[in-house]
Design a protein around this motif. Structure first.
Motif, short mmCIF file in Angstrom:
data_model
loop_
_atom_site.label_atom_id
_atom_site.label_comp_id
_atom_site.label_asym_id
_atom_site.label_seq_id
_atom_site.Cartn_x
_atom_site.Cartn_y
_atom_site.Cartn_z
N ASN A 11 1.01 -1.17 0.07
CA ASN A 11 -0.10 -0.05 0.08
C ASN A 11 0.85 1.17 0.05
N GLU A 40 -1.88 -2.44 -3.88
CA GLU A 40 -3.47 -2.70 -3.44
C GLU A 40 -4.13 -1.42 -3.23
N GLY A 41 -3.45 -0.49 -2.17
CA GLY A 41 -4.30 0.64 -1.84
C GLY A 41 -3.31 1.75 -2.18
N SER A 43 -3.27 6.11 -0.99
CA SER A 43 -3.81 7.27 -0.07
C SER A 43 -2.91 8.39 -0.44
N VAL A 140 -6.69 -0.18 -8.21
CA VAL A 140 -6.34 -0.16 -6.89
C VAL A 140 -7.27 0.63 -6.03
N LEU A 201 -5.44 2.85 4.78
CA LEU A 201 -4.85 1.77 4.30
C LEU A 201 -4.84 0.60 5.07
N CYS A 205 -7.48 -2.25 3.62
CA CYS A 205 -6.48 -2.90 2.68
C CYS A 205 -6.16 -4.24 3.37
N SER A 207 -3.02 -5.94 2.47
CA SER A 207 -1.47 -5.98 2.80
C SER A 207 -1.00 -5.61 3.79
N LEU A 210 3.30 -1.32 4.22
CA LEU A 210 2.75 0.21 4.00
C LEU A 210 3.94 1.04 3.65
#
Length: 345
Positions: A11, A40-41, A43, A140, A201, A205, A207, A210
């Protein structure tokens, strides 16, 4: 025969910082080039939100190569919205006309300074990002930070809510740009409430890895003395304060949970701890930043619009990310590379 290793899923938390966001462009360019990493994500706040949307748009329409093209197209299009302003050692400075305009922001509203509401950034965003496609099938998870102008509350916009107005709101400095209204509510720059927001996240999410991409230094080498330098430092501290508080909270939670090195997943699943505690225990934080370079640039360089400057920051971001990958890539999926307690306590 052993099966090929799956890419490490991460992320991304992308800070805002105006023109310095071209550094993040370089970081993402290097990460996209490395096929052992997946996303995945994401921000993002302000310039981080622009980079996040370009990343998602490019991945949707052209995979990793498409994402690299989309990021490059965005930053070079922004550079081309104004004529060449700089040369040589002036590359990190604003044009004199822009400096003069900023001097009037203490006395005139954005409506008075820009009565026709001209916004080249809107034109670039609407031309280059397919928001309808992202709302329908973003590859994503996106979390775009804005600040509700009448309450100061953080408002996160997610995939199904994406629009040009959302990105403009995330980058809306109210002394320069008109307030962005979405569904009847007024929004300003997300940096006032989260730069960036990390918690989505963690909560939304899967995962555990980060990656923070930081544009604001966590520590400055010198204390400002002139009135101008003090104002710039106060502005940077204000924009970074919510992020620092959030990261301190994560550091405190990790300390309360226990071991700073996450336990194996098979053992965590057997421990009698709550689901959220288990999630925090699994988190592996990493960071890519360039404090020594970005921290030395003048504050007004964040408002510079110049191709050479953007390309230099892009090259710097790529180089820093490549060094991180060369030395720490193997930690992804295994252990954190960022000591939260040492940095944020």
């Amino acid at each position: 025969m052993s099966s090929p290793a799956l890419p490490a899923r991460i992320n991304l938390a992308l800070q805002g910082g105006g023109a310095h966001g071209a550094f993040t462009w370089g970081v993402l360019d290097a990460l996209l080039e490395d096929e052992s990493i997946d996303f995945e994500g994401v921000s993002g706040t302000s310039a981080g939100a622009m980079n996040a949307a370009c990343l998602a748009h490019g991945l949707l329409h052209g995979g990793r190569a498409g994402a690299r093209r989309a990021l490059a197209d965005f930053w070079l299009a922004i550079a081309d919205t104004l004529p060449a302003q700089f040369s040589g050692n002036q590359v990190a400075s604003m044009a004199p006309a822009l400096k003069m305009m900023l001097q009037w922001t203490d006395h005139l509203s954005p409506e008075q300074l820009n009565p026709f509401d001209l916004n080249p950034l809107r034109d670039v965003i609407e031309r280059q990002i397919d928001f309808a496609a992202l709302r329908a099938a973003s590859p994503v998870k996106l979390f775009i930070a804005t600040t509700h102008a009448n309450s100061g509350k953080l408002r996160l916009f997610q995939n199904h809510e994406l629009s040009a107005d959302v990105l403009l709101a995330s980058a809306c400095l109210p002394t320069i740009h008109r307030t962005i209204t979405i569904d009847g509510e007024p929004y300003w720059d997300g940096g006032y409430s989260a730069n960036p927001a990390v918690f989505p996240l963690v909560y939304h999410c899967q995962s555990a890895d980060l990656m923070l991409v930081l544009l604001t230094p966590l520590h400055y080498s010198e204390t400002p003395e002139s009135a101008k330098e003090i104002r710039e430092r106060l502005r940077e501290l204000a924009f970074n304060s919510t992020f620092l508080r959030e990261m301190r909270m994560f550091a405190h939670l990790r300390e309360q949970i226990g071991d700073s090195n996450p336990l194996p997943d098979w053992l965590l699943d057997r421990l009698p701890i709550a689901r959220l505690e288990r999630r925090f225990a699994r988190l592996r934080f990493h960071a890519i930043s360039a404090d020594s370079v970005l921290g030395e640039l003048p504050g007004d360089s964040k408002l510079a619009v110049n191709r050479q400057f953007f390309e230099e920051l892009h090259a710097l971001g790529r180089a820093v990310a490549r060094r991180w990958l060369d030395s720490k890539r193997e930690a992804l999926g295994r252990q954190p590379t960022l000591d939260l307690g040492a940095l944020f306590y």
